[in-house]
Enzyme design. Structure first.
Site, PDB file in Angstrom:
ATOM      1  N   GLY A  85       0.813  -1.203   0.000  1.00  0.00           N
ATOM      2  CA  GLY A  85       0.000   0.000   0.000  1.00  0.00           C
ATOM      3  C   GLY A  85       0.846   1.250   0.000  1.00  0.00           C
ATOM      4  O   GLY A  85       2.051   1.220  -0.258  1.00  0.00           O
ATOM      5  N   GLY A 103       2.184   4.856   1.994  1.00  0.00           N
ATOM      6  CA  GLY A 103       2.398   5.442   3.306  1.00  0.00           C
ATOM      7  C   GLY A 103       3.776   5.152   3.860  1.00  0.00           C
ATOM      8  O   GLY A 103       4.580   4.427   3.260  1.00  0.00           O
ATOM      9  N   ASN A 104       4.059   5.733   5.032  1.00  0.00           N
ATOM     10  CA  ASN A 104       5.381   5.606   5.649  1.00  0.00           C
ATOM     11  C   ASN A 104       5.789   4.164   5.882  1.00  0.00           C
ATOM     12  O   ASN A 104       6.924   3.766   5.600  1.00  0.00           O
ATOM     13  CB  ASN A 104       5.396   6.342   6.999  1.00  0.00           C
ATOM     14  CG  ASN A 104       5.515   7.834   6.842  1.00  0.00           C
ATOM     15  OD1 ASN A 104       5.405   8.346   5.730  1.00  0.00           O
ATOM     16  ND2 ASN A 104       5.719   8.533   7.936  1.00  0.00           N
ATOM     17  N   GLU A 159      -0.868  -2.343  -7.124  1.00  0.00           N
ATOM     18  CA  GLU A 159      -1.678  -1.345  -7.829  1.00  0.00           C
ATOM     19  C   GLU A 159      -0.934  -0.036  -8.022  1.00  0.00           C
ATOM     20  O   GLU A 159      -1.187   0.700  -8.964  1.00  0.00           O
ATOM     21  CB  GLU A 159      -2.995  -1.100  -7.089  1.00  0.00           C
ATOM     22  CG  GLU A 159      -2.829  -0.748  -5.639  1.00  0.00           C
ATOM     23  CD  GLU A 159      -4.133  -0.756  -4.883  1.00  0.00           C
ATOM     24  OE1 GLU A 159      -5.183  -0.914  -5.509  1.00  0.00           O
ATOM     25  OE2 GLU A 159      -4.098  -0.579  -3.650  1.00  0.00           O
ATOM     26  N   ASN A 210     -10.302   7.927   3.305  1.00  0.00           N
ATOM     27  CA  ASN A 210     -10.117   7.874   1.846  1.00  0.00           C
ATOM     28  C   ASN A 210     -11.011   6.858   1.154  1.00  0.00           C
ATOM     29  O   ASN A 210     -11.467   7.081   0.044  1.00  0.00           O
ATOM     30  CB  ASN A 210      -8.660   7.553   1.501  1.00  0.00           C
ATOM     31  CG  ASN A 210      -7.676   8.512   2.126  1.00  0.00           C
ATOM     32  OD1 ASN A 210      -6.770   8.107   2.831  1.00  0.00           O
ATOM     33  ND2 ASN A 210      -7.868   9.794   1.891  1.00  0.00           N
TER      34      ASN A 210
END
Length: 527
Positions: free
Chosen positions: A281, A283-284, A306, A396
């Site tokens: 995914g 993010g950090n 993705e 989101n």
């Protein structure tokens, strides 16, 4: 007409549809229209016309009077989508979004938003599920605005940094406007777009013949119905992605724990030395995991995901990553500069597909993908919330996490054990007795990772899962609180013959109540 535009638009008939002043197209957009746009995770989206449309609304004080139903594969850039939300230009929105203003509009009830699994959205678009009340059921999207990097001699289009749901959006559109972006190079050769994703419907759908991440089953450009194209405009705005958040100590610890788990899986023989295709995914933590793999002993890695981010370029450069498949490549400004400068190298190792393929459960399961995603929270029995804070406040959307976590060989959730509040640096526990909203069930998830360790819950009953998750992953301040809840509920529920997943619904959400009243989840007692 610029030299670059003439070079990019190789079809003479379509070149005749060039509109010199895009503002002339604004009257085409009517209140209540269904508008489709290209784009996915803030790249590959149209930039010029949507911003001019927003200018028109702002200058003429049409806020709330010119609203659209917006259909996009995922999210657009903030200067488009978030500005439209701020100007009250969005009525209905599917299936994923990013931005403070659009989130505010959703949670204030001004925007009717429904998040969907990203593999499901394009097929449901073809089925007409989102446009059931539109009069023209064959072409229910009034206008599609799509960014392309080139138009071929045969009239097919070369998309840009994202494919997303663009094939399906164009198939369902009545009118098409193409934005040819000359500020970026042509993406010719990097896409793989099978026509089957738009012309096969049940019961005549055929298997997706992808057996490795490198397999190609379509063309590098997307054929379109040229008779639908009413205008071509030139765009010179690059994707507005900004920079990446810096790495932090907690994310690094989570990454180290996850990599330790993968190493143990290889030692046990449950994974091959090169692992299996990875999905990650945004993010950090996701970035830290990928960076950590670059510093590990793993090599010959592959990716079936993705979205690709800067960290994947680092994996390529270190010789760790052989090939990557996705539907978009979302890089920082510096990352795009690096990508374009070494295009000949990177483009041979990357393929971008429609999200109906990149997120297809059939392919994810066949390849045995290792899925890694970050939730809002998890509960002690292994459910996860990816979308709604305190059960109600949308962030989101589900995105593609469900596509991968439900179908992967290994489904991994990584999260910090706690998050801060205004008054308590560990005021929110990311592990709770009962998730306030559930996107992923206990049946879908295998491993949970925090900075304190990992909980491998495969093959465990709910009561055993709870002990492993609490002891291995919860913050030390919250372990006794969670264990107290679990042990007391287990005792009571076993006594009354309802002990499979022990809960006391009268107090299960007490940590949230305490958070609301005292700005911390650290409760003194349960009962």
């Amino acid at each position: 007409m610029s030299y670059l535009l003439k070079e990019r638009v190789k079809n003479a008939n379509l070149l005749k549809k060039l509109v010199k002043d895009p503002r002339d197209l604004i009257p085409l957009f009517k209140h209540g229209d269904y508008i489709g746009m290209s784009g996915f995770t803030g790249v590959g989206y149209p930039k010029k016309l949507p911003q001019l449309l927003a200018d028109h609304v702002e200058q003429n004080k049409l806020n709330g009077k010119l609203k659209f139903n917006l259909l996009v594969g995922a999210s657009l850039g903030a200067e488009v989508e978030d500005r439209m939300a701020k100007l009250d230009m969005i009525d209905i929105r599917y299936p994923h979004q990013v931005g403070k203003n659009i989130q505010k509009g959703i949670n204030e009830g001004r925007i009717r938003f429904s998040d969907q699994h990203l593999s499901v959205f394009p097929q449901n678009l073809l089925y007409g599920f989102y446009t059931k009340h539109v009069e023209n059921q064959q072409k229910p999207i009034n206008v599609a605005v799509v960014e392309v990097s080139e138009i071929k001699e045969d009239g097919s289009v070369v998309l840009a940094a994202a494919v997303g749901s663009t094939p399906e959006i164009l198939a369902m559109a009545d009118k098409i406007i193409l934005e040819v972006n000359t500020s970026i190079p042509s993406y010719d050769s990097i896409h793989d777009i099978p026509i089957s994703c738009v012309n096969e419907l049940p019961p005549y759908r055929t298997p997706i013949m992808i057996n490795s991440v490198k397999d190609r089953i379509g063309g590098t450009s997307l054929p379109i119905d040229a008779s639908k194209v009413i205008a071509i405009i030139e765009s010179d705005h690059p994707d507005n992605t900004g920079g990446n958040s810096p790495d932090d100590e907690i994310s690094q610890k989570i990454a180290n724990n996850l990599i330790q788990f993968l190493e143990e899986e290889v030692k046990s023989g449950r994974l091959p030395p090169q692992l299996l295709p990875l999905q990650s995914g945004i993010g950090n933590i996701a970035n830290s995991v990928i960076m950590g793999l670059g510093n590990s002993n793993f090599k010959n890695l592959t990716v079936y995901s993705e979205v690709l981010q800067d960290c994947f370029l680092n994996l390529f450069d270190k010789g760790k990553l052989d090939f990557a498949s996705a539907t978009s490549i979302r890089l920082s400004n510096e990352g795009f500069d690096r990508f374009y400068k070494d295009w000949d190298n990177y483009s041979k190792k990357i393929v971008l597909r429609p999200q109906s393929i990149s997120n297809a459960p059939e392919v994810i399961r066949r390849l045995g993908v290792i899925a890694m995603n970050t939730p809002v929270e998890i509960d002690i029995y292994g459910h996860a919330n990816s979308t709604c804070v305190n059960g109600s406040k949308m962030i989101n959307g589900l995105g593609g996490s469900g596509d991968f976590l439900r179908n992967a060989k290994l489904s991994i959730m990584h999260t910090p054990s706690v998050r801060p509040t205004k008054t308590d640096p560990i005021g929110i526990s990311c592990i709770v007795p009962f998730c306030s909203h559930i996107d992923h069930t206990e049946h879908d998830l295998d491993v949970f990772v925090t900075e304190y360790g990992y909980a491998d819950v495969r093959g465990l009953c709910p009561r055993d899962r709870a002990k492993v998750i609490i002891n291995n992953c919860a913050h030390p301040e919250y372990r006794p609180i969670l264990l107290d809840y679990f042990e007391n509920c287990k005792r009571k529920c076993l006594q009354n013959g309802s002990g499979h997943i022990p809960h006391d619904l009268e107090v299960a959400f007490k940590m949230y109540k305490n958070l609301k009243e005292k700005d911390t989840m650290r409760i003194a007692n349960w009962w």
